[in-house]
Design a protein around this motif. Sequence first.
Motif, short mmCIF file in Angstrom:
data_model
loop_
_atom_site.label_atom_id
_atom_site.label_comp_id
_atom_site.label_asym_id
_atom_site.label_seq_id
_atom_site.Cartn_x
_atom_site.Cartn_y
_atom_site.Cartn_z
N LYS A 204 -59.29 16.09 59.84
CA LYS A 204 -59.90 16.32 61.15
C LYS A 204 -59.90 15.05 61.99
CE LYS A 204 -63.83 18.22 63.61
NZ LYS A 204 -65.26 18.60 63.59
N ASP A 205 -60.22 13.91 61.36
CA ASP A 205 -60.18 12.64 62.08
C ASP A 205 -58.78 12.36 62.63
OD1 ASP A 205 -62.83 12.10 61.70
OD2 ASP A 205 -62.55 10.59 60.13
N ALA A 206 -57.76 12.68 61.83
CA ALA A 206 -56.39 12.47 62.28
C ALA A 206 -56.08 13.38 63.47
CB ALA A 206 -55.41 12.73 61.14
N TYR A 207 -56.49 14.64 63.38
CA TYR A 207 -56.28 15.56 64.49
C TYR A 207 -57.00 15.08 65.76
CZ TYR A 207 -53.95 19.37 61.96
OH TYR A 207 -53.04 20.15 61.27
N GLN A 208 -58.14 14.44 65.59
CA GLN A 208 -58.91 13.98 66.74
C GLN A 208 -58.41 12.66 67.31
OE1 GLN A 208 -62.95 14.02 65.13
NE2 GLN A 208 -63.36 15.98 66.12
N GLY A 209 -57.38 12.08 66.67
CA GLY A 209 -56.77 10.89 67.22
C GLY A 209 -57.44 9.59 66.86
N LYS A 210 -58.18 9.57 65.75
CA LYS A 210 -58.84 8.33 65.33
C LYS A 210 -57.79 7.25 65.05
CE LYS A 210 -63.06 9.97 65.39
NZ LYS A 210 -63.81 10.29 64.17
N ASN A 211 -58.15 6.01 65.34
CA ASN A 211 -57.29 4.84 65.11
C ASN A 211 -55.94 4.94 65.81
OD1 ASN A 211 -58.95 5.24 62.24
ND2 ASN A 211 -58.87 3.12 62.97
N GLY A 212 -55.90 5.73 66.89
CA GLY A 212 -54.68 5.83 67.69
C GLY A 212 -53.63 6.78 67.14
N TYR A 213 -54.00 7.57 66.11
CA TYR A 213 -53.02 8.50 65.54
C TYR A 213 -52.77 9.66 66.50
CZ TYR A 213 -50.74 11.80 62.44
OH TYR A 213 -49.85 12.70 61.88
N ILE A 214 -51.53 10.07 66.66
CA ILE A 214 -51.15 11.21 67.49
C ILE A 214 -50.48 12.25 66.59
CG2 ILE A 214 -49.72 11.98 69.42
CD1 ILE A 214 -49.91 9.13 70.54
N TYR A 215 -51.13 13.41 66.47
CA TYR A 215 -50.64 14.39 65.51
C TYR A 215 -49.50 15.26 66.05
CZ TYR A 215 -52.82 18.68 67.43
OH TYR A 215 -53.15 19.76 68.21
N LEU A 216 -49.33 15.30 67.37
CA LEU A 216 -48.29 16.15 67.95
C LEU A 216 -47.11 15.31 68.42
CD1 LEU A 216 -50.06 18.85 70.18
CD2 LEU A 216 -48.78 19.23 68.07
N THR A 217 -45.91 15.73 68.04
CA THR A 217 -44.67 15.15 68.55
C THR A 217 -43.77 16.29 68.99
OG1 THR A 217 -44.82 13.26 67.04
CG2 THR A 217 -42.67 13.70 68.05
N ASN A 218 -43.47 16.34 70.28
CA ASN A 218 -42.67 17.44 70.82
C ASN A 218 -43.28 18.79 70.44
OD1 ASN A 218 -40.77 15.64 71.94
ND2 ASN A 218 -39.70 15.52 69.99
N ASN A 219 -44.62 18.86 70.53
CA ASN A 219 -45.39 20.07 70.25
C ASN A 219 -45.33 20.49 68.78
OD1 ASN A 219 -47.24 21.86 71.47
ND2 ASN A 219 -45.73 23.51 71.42
N LYS A 220 -44.97 19.58 67.89
CA LYS A 220 -44.91 19.86 66.46
C LYS A 220 -45.99 19.07 65.74
CE LYS A 220 -41.92 19.87 62.38
NZ LYS A 220 -42.39 21.20 61.99
N ASP A 221 -46.73 19.75 64.86
CA ASP A 221 -47.80 19.15 64.08
C ASP A 221 -47.19 18.22 63.03
OD1 ASP A 221 -49.94 18.59 62.34
OD2 ASP A 221 -50.81 20.58 62.58
N ASN A 222 -47.58 16.95 63.04
CA ASN A 222 -47.06 15.98 62.07
C ASN A 222 -47.80 16.00 60.74
OD1 ASN A 222 -44.98 14.72 63.62
ND2 ASN A 222 -46.54 13.65 64.80
N LEU A 223 -48.94 16.70 60.68
CA LEU A 223 -49.74 16.71 59.46
C LEU A 223 -49.45 17.90 58.56
CD1 LEU A 223 -53.15 15.73 61.10
CD2 LEU A 223 -51.84 14.31 59.51
N ARG A 224 -49.25 19.09 59.15
CA ARG A 224 -49.06 20.30 58.35
C ARG A 224 -47.98 21.17 58.98
NH1 ARG A 224 -54.54 23.35 57.95
NH2 ARG A 224 -54.53 22.97 60.19
#
Length: 289
Positions: A199-219
């Motif tokens: 959840k922290d990663a999805y929320q962008g903690k520490n500057g993380y961006i989970y979306l690249t070209n509208n694709k989820d980088n986590l799952r």
Amino acid sequence: MKKQITYLSIIISILLVSCNNHTSMNSITSGEIIKPKAPKAVGPPRILFIGNSHTEYYVSIPTLFQELCNANNKNVNVQQLITMGVSLDKVYYTNKTEANQNFSNIDKDGNYYDYVILQESTPIALTNLSMYRDNLKLFAEKIHKNSPDAAIYVYQNIPPLSYKNSEYDSYYKELRKNAILAAAFIKNAGLLKVGDAVKDAYQGKNGYIYLTNNKDNLRDGKNTLYLINDGGFLQAVLLYATIFDEKPIIPKKLILSTGTGDNDNMRKQEVTKAISNPKALEEIAFSNR
């Protein structure tokens, strides 16, 4: 590498759970989570992973954890009991002969296993607290016969929804609450806070961006969302930080997935190329240890 599993009926049953039932429950604060104490091992400590495809699918969390340990001169013995697409009780009965043999082993220090990760299926963790407790107890009782002081970590599941779904937070709170309540019935048990870290990663903690070209980088996944390289890396570092209470030195290469297609597999890859932001994920993992 690809395992063909149809989870559609499971996910539909989860989505039918009333949102009102979720929001009526009070969330439990992190201050109520007690960290288990591992026994003092003579020789390399043993860690046992028990679960399903959220432990190993596109990426292997036991493999990644072993690689992190090797890179940091941590001599550990990693074992696993994994069955795709089932709850913990079925993991046991599917692997009964192997499981009973492992649980009958003894060690001169009095604990054959030093750490155990118990990962329940998401439908059970979300909707059936009684069965959740019973399944954890099933393994805990068998483990404690020859590993009475083993530190048990209950895996905090991730909501089976896209982060964009308006119900994500409700599912997150329910899964977190149930994991804590279920772990409370097990001796020397705590929480592996995977759901919190994701959840922290999805929320962008520490500057993380989970979306690249509208694709989820986590799952990734159609009927079920499985951890891919970023998510698997996050989970492995989280476990390392949780057990050793320190950040690992990240090796240049790790065994990661080449993709999510039927012809993709796991092989050694450069971390800086296969993981979108390893430094941010490392910080998120450490803050959730």
